[in-house]
Design a protein around this motif. Structure first.
Motif, PDB file in Angstrom:
ATOM      1  N   LEU A  66       2.438   1.597  -3.446  1.00 60.21           N
ATOM      2  CA  LEU A  66       1.436   2.047  -4.420  1.00 60.21           C
ATOM      3  C   LEU A  66       1.217   3.561  -4.305  1.00 60.21           C
ATOM      4  CD1 LEU A  66      -2.012   0.356  -5.085  1.00 60.21           C
ATOM      5  CD2 LEU A  66      -1.817   2.812  -4.804  1.00 60.21           C
TER       6      LEU A  66
ATOM      7  N   TYR B 298       0.822  -1.207   0.000  1.00 57.92           N
ATOM      8  CA  TYR B 298       0.000   0.000   0.000  1.00 57.92           C
ATOM      9  C   TYR B 298       0.861   1.264   0.000  1.00 57.92           C
ATOM     10  CZ  TYR B 298      -3.797   3.183   1.466  1.00 57.92           C
ATOM     11  OH  TYR B 298      -4.716   4.202   1.544  1.00 57.92           O
TER      12      TYR B 298
ATOM     13  N   THR C   2      -3.769   0.307 -10.344  1.00 53.76           N
ATOM     14  CA  THR C   2      -3.855   1.661 -10.888  1.00 53.76           C
ATOM     15  C   THR C   2      -3.008   1.701 -12.155  1.00 53.76           C
ATOM     16  OG1 THR C   2      -1.893   2.619  -9.827  1.00 53.76           O
ATOM     17  CG2 THR C   2      -3.927   2.574  -8.518  1.00 53.76           C
TER      18      THR C   2
ATOM     19  N   LEU D 278      -0.119  -5.525  -9.520  1.00 55.44           N
ATOM     20  CA  LEU D 278       0.148  -6.438  -8.416  1.00 55.44           C
ATOM     21  C   LEU D 278       0.132  -7.886  -8.882  1.00 55.44           C
ATOM     22  CD1 LEU D 278       0.447  -6.910  -5.323  1.00 55.44           C
ATOM     23  CD2 LEU D 278      -2.063  -6.949  -5.214  1.00 55.44           C
TER      24      LEU D 278
ATOM     25  N   LEU E  88      -5.962  -4.117  -3.037  1.00 53.67           N
ATOM     26  CA  LEU E  88      -4.776  -4.978  -2.960  1.00 53.67           C
ATOM     27  C   LEU E  88      -5.130  -6.346  -2.394  1.00 53.67           C
ATOM     28  CD1 LEU E  88      -2.191  -2.407  -1.533  1.00 53.67           C
ATOM     29  CD2 LEU E  88      -2.202  -3.354  -3.842  1.00 53.67           C
TER      30      LEU E  88
ATOM     31  N   GLU F 268       2.048   6.516  -7.123  1.00 54.59           N
ATOM     32  CA  GLU F 268       1.068   7.482  -7.603  1.00 54.59           C
ATOM     33  C   GLU F 268       1.596   8.906  -7.464  1.00 54.59           C
ATOM     34  OE1 GLU F 268      -2.335   6.679  -8.811  1.00 54.59           O
ATOM     35  OE2 GLU F 268      -1.081   4.915  -9.100  1.00 54.59           O
TER      36      GLU F 268
ATOM     37  N   PHE G  22       0.540   0.915 -10.952  1.00 47.18           N
ATOM     38  CA  PHE G  22       0.846  -0.194 -10.046  1.00 47.18           C
ATOM     39  C   PHE G  22       0.124  -1.473 -10.463  1.00 47.18           C
ATOM     40  CE2 PHE G  22       0.612  -2.704  -6.190  1.00 47.18           C
ATOM     41  CZ  PHE G  22       1.788  -2.423  -5.501  1.00 47.18           C
TER      42      PHE G  22
ATOM     43  N   TYR H  49       4.714  -5.104  -9.028  1.00 43.33           N
ATOM     44  CA  TYR H  49       4.909  -5.518  -7.647  1.00 43.33           C
ATOM     45  C   TYR H  49       4.554  -6.992  -7.453  1.00 43.33           C
ATOM     46  CZ  TYR H  49       4.963  -4.691  -2.539  1.00 43.33           C
ATOM     47  OH  TYR H  49       5.250  -4.694  -1.196  1.00 43.33           O
TER      48      TYR H  49
END
Length: 218
Positions: free
Chosen positions: A68, A65, A125, A130, A113, A72, A128, A80
């Motif tokens: 991320l 988090y 996003t 995951l 997440l 941003e 990002f 990630y």
């Protein structure tokens, strides 16, 4: 394993495992520890704009988090990867206060997440993506050319199988030139294993409550 929600010194939550007598984060402050060890000592030291991050232990999702949110803010792209053998129960995730405490206007991203599918890439996003890997760090497939490694396993005396020469050799082989590995641990035996793997290792000031930590560079 039973996990108990506890508040740390900076007001952020951590989890405690009575069976292991171990916390997920420092009781001196979960958020400030993660920011110090992984964001400031790791992410902010990696000069590449677009990076691949590998995290040993997804856990509460706090490191993901914070990464991320930083991506941003800094307009950088992060791929990630995070491996976890024992994902948290959704009810426990909902009880964690990271979203409200760190960035209330983007707390839905913390939820995203955890709700993301395992073992497949999920674009959270534009900055990002995951990859949550449900499995064992000792045997899972590692991404190539890792620019940053968050080594956030439980302490060596609690989870010795996660702190072996074989693991650090394996991580080094998949680390890009200039890649960085950070960990809260500062034990001499861990530093020597990293050095034997090939990393250049330095002791640097640790987060509140801890005198030192380790940062390794390829």
């Amino acid at each position: 394993m039973k996990r108990e929600l506890q508040e740390t010194a900076d007001g952020s939550h951590t989890l405690f495992i009575p069976e292991m007598d171990e916390h997920y984060h420092s009781v001196n402050g979960a958020v400030q520890e993660s920011r110090h060890v992984f964001i400031e000592a790791g992410l902010h030291r990696q000069e590449k704009k677009d990076i691949t991050v590998f995290e040993v232990g997804f856990g509460t999702g706090l490191n993901a988090y914070l990464t991320l949110l930083d991506a941003e803010n800094e307009d950088r792209s992060v791929d990630y990867f995070s491996v976890e053998l024992y994902p948290l129960d959704p009810a426990l995730v909902r009880a964690l206060n990271y979203g409200d405490m760190i960035c209330p206007e983007k707390k839905m991203l913390f939820t995203a997440l955890h709700s993301a599918a395992w073992n497949e890439p999920v674009k959270i996003t534009d900055h990002f993506t995951l990859h949550k890997i449900q499995g064992d760090n000792n045997s899972c497939t590692l991404p190539e050319d890792m620019d940053l490694i968050y080594f956030d396993a439980f302490a060596p005396d609690k989870q010795p199988e996660m702190w072996s020469q074989e693991i650090f050799d394996r991580l080094y082989a998949h680390t890009s030139e200039g890649g960085i590995l950070t960990t809260y641990c500062a034990k001499g035996v861990v530093r020597r294993m990293m050095q034997k793997a090939g990393y250049s290792v330095e002791r640097i000031p640790g987060p509140p409550g801890k005198r030192e930590m380790l940062r390794a560079i390829k």
